[in-house]
Write a protein that holds these residues in place. Sequence first.
Motif: not given
Length: 677
Positions: A384-391, A422-427, A484-485
């Motif tokens: 999840l690191q890349a997604r977190a960095q992107h946000q 994943a949900n935490a990063i999404k929201f 989504g989801g």
Amino acid sequence: MDTGKLSDSFHASLQRAIVDGSPNGVLVVNQDSAVVSVNERFFSVWGLPIPASPIDNLLFTPDSNQLNQVALLVEHPESFIERVLELYANPEMEDICDILLKDGRTLQRHSTPLRSSSGEYLGRVWYFQDITEIINSRLALDASETRYQTVFQTTFDVIAITRLKDGVYIDINDAFIEKIGYTRDELIGQSALTLNIWFDPADRQRFAERIRNGEDKLLLEARFRKKTGEIFWGMFSVSRIELDGVTCLLSITRDITPTKMAQDELIGHHKQLEKLVEERTAELSKAKESAEAASVAKSAFLANMSHEIRTPLNAINGMAHLIRRGGLTPRQFEQIDKLEAAGTHLLNIINTVLELSKIEAGKVTLTQTKIQVDSILANVTSMLQARAQHQRLRLITEADPTPPNLLGDATALQQAVLNYAANAIKFTEAGQVTLRVRLLEDNAEDALLCFEVEDTGIGIEDHVLSKLFSAFEQADNTITRKYGGSGLGLAITKRLAELMGGTVGASSELGKGSLFWLTVRLKKKLYTASNVMPRTLESPEQILIKRFPGHRVLVVDDEPINREIAASMLEDAGQIVTLADDGCQAVGMLESQRFDVILMDMQMPNMDGLQATRLIRSLPVGAKVAIIAMTANAFEEDRMRCLEAGMNDFVAKPIEPQNLFAAILRSLEQATAAATH
């Protein structure tokens, strides 16, 4: 010697012996009422002290102290003295009466005149006997008889006494007369048999047999007939008794007709209930069959849909992989990234639906292998690191020290934590997401861990929070959802936590963030250094190229694109590839060619992969070849079917290249190890 004097002495001694030996108190007076003889029993009966003076000084006259002293002990002294005077005044009179003493005792007095042989009145003899015990026994007997008659006649139960030898009624109570309807005269001297009181001869026969067998007490239920012909149920208790030397039977019968009617009604209700239960069971059985059929249909539908979706996905992802390796412009690389991301997203949705379906069907079996909590957190963070960095989010981990010898299913636990993270990063649009592990219990046999994921995201309303762990529930369930989801991730996490002996929960504040947690109970086991497997930095593809180049691989698949993708991947890894359209063609090729590895699809026309594998295993050349399932049928039962048919390994479509290379590498390493032994 003077014989007359001897005779007088003998008679005096005899008189003294008779008086002293009497069990009664005896007092003898002469015609002047002077005491001429008295025994010690007289004084003990009256409760008087024995006088020390000779009896010559004793008088039993109305004016004597002795008579008055005795009279004082009597309940009615005046009447006692009057009767004594009356007896003295009438020498011919005899007297027998009871005297009630003040101490509660009763004496019986017997007074008779004393005469010479010629009839001359010489005095009077008084006999006194303590009859208190006799009186008390008589009173007790009378009371017992009264109680017996009271109980006998006032009880509501029917009581009868009959002779054993002929069953004739000797006595009956009023309840018997009232219940049966006969008069006393009609019953006494008759038997139940002659009056036809037994309704069922079988009941009478059972009763008679038990009596003949010598039972002293017996209890049975029977039906009896009244004089009117009406039938009633009775609880019949019988005991043997002896009356005046005659063996009799005491029977006590209680009317249990209401109870039997209630039992019959209950039996009727029970039968009706059984009928309803049978009908309901039949309905439930049909419903169960329908549900099972629906479940089978659902499983078949999911399997088919999985296969149908995974097959083109395999082509999409495979082609994207090949295109990427062929060299692209920066813009094309970006486009391929988006294409692969879309394919991966679609695959994740499919996997999530299948995972929930397997959990609900009870087809998930957790493994018990060594777990390293820090590795699980590191894996989740890495994914999840890349997604977190992107946000622009901080991804933080916090962990208590945990025992090193924990056992569990690392994959299931990682998936559960990953769903939360994943949900935490999404929201979460700004701030941080924290992954936390707390050690709640540390026992000798197991440990209880709590995994938490806390974010600074949008938060969740209270009425929505309670529904989030249900399947297909989402915080925003509208068509135009922003995030989504599938709505299945939290439901899967809950099921997995429960399978691991724990539970789940969440708390949230709207606009400030949420905290999701799950607990798991992990067993413990000691491990040695030999359990630790060596790691390598080389990928399976690199090892395959270096150690096993030029091996012959047969790809069996009815989809041309899938064959092309597999061939390109394997050839790039240094393997020699041959293609077959279906199972029939593969079996035919194996009769004339040798292959090291066969990649076998499951669903193909003419002959499927399972049937082809069985035929290959029956061939002399097919016993040692490695067969790997490469199929879009991704259920656990599909994997088991492949292994049962004789396959060595299983790779699900869409094919992840390194997974495919790893499976081929395992097969070749096993074959090499077998050849060297």
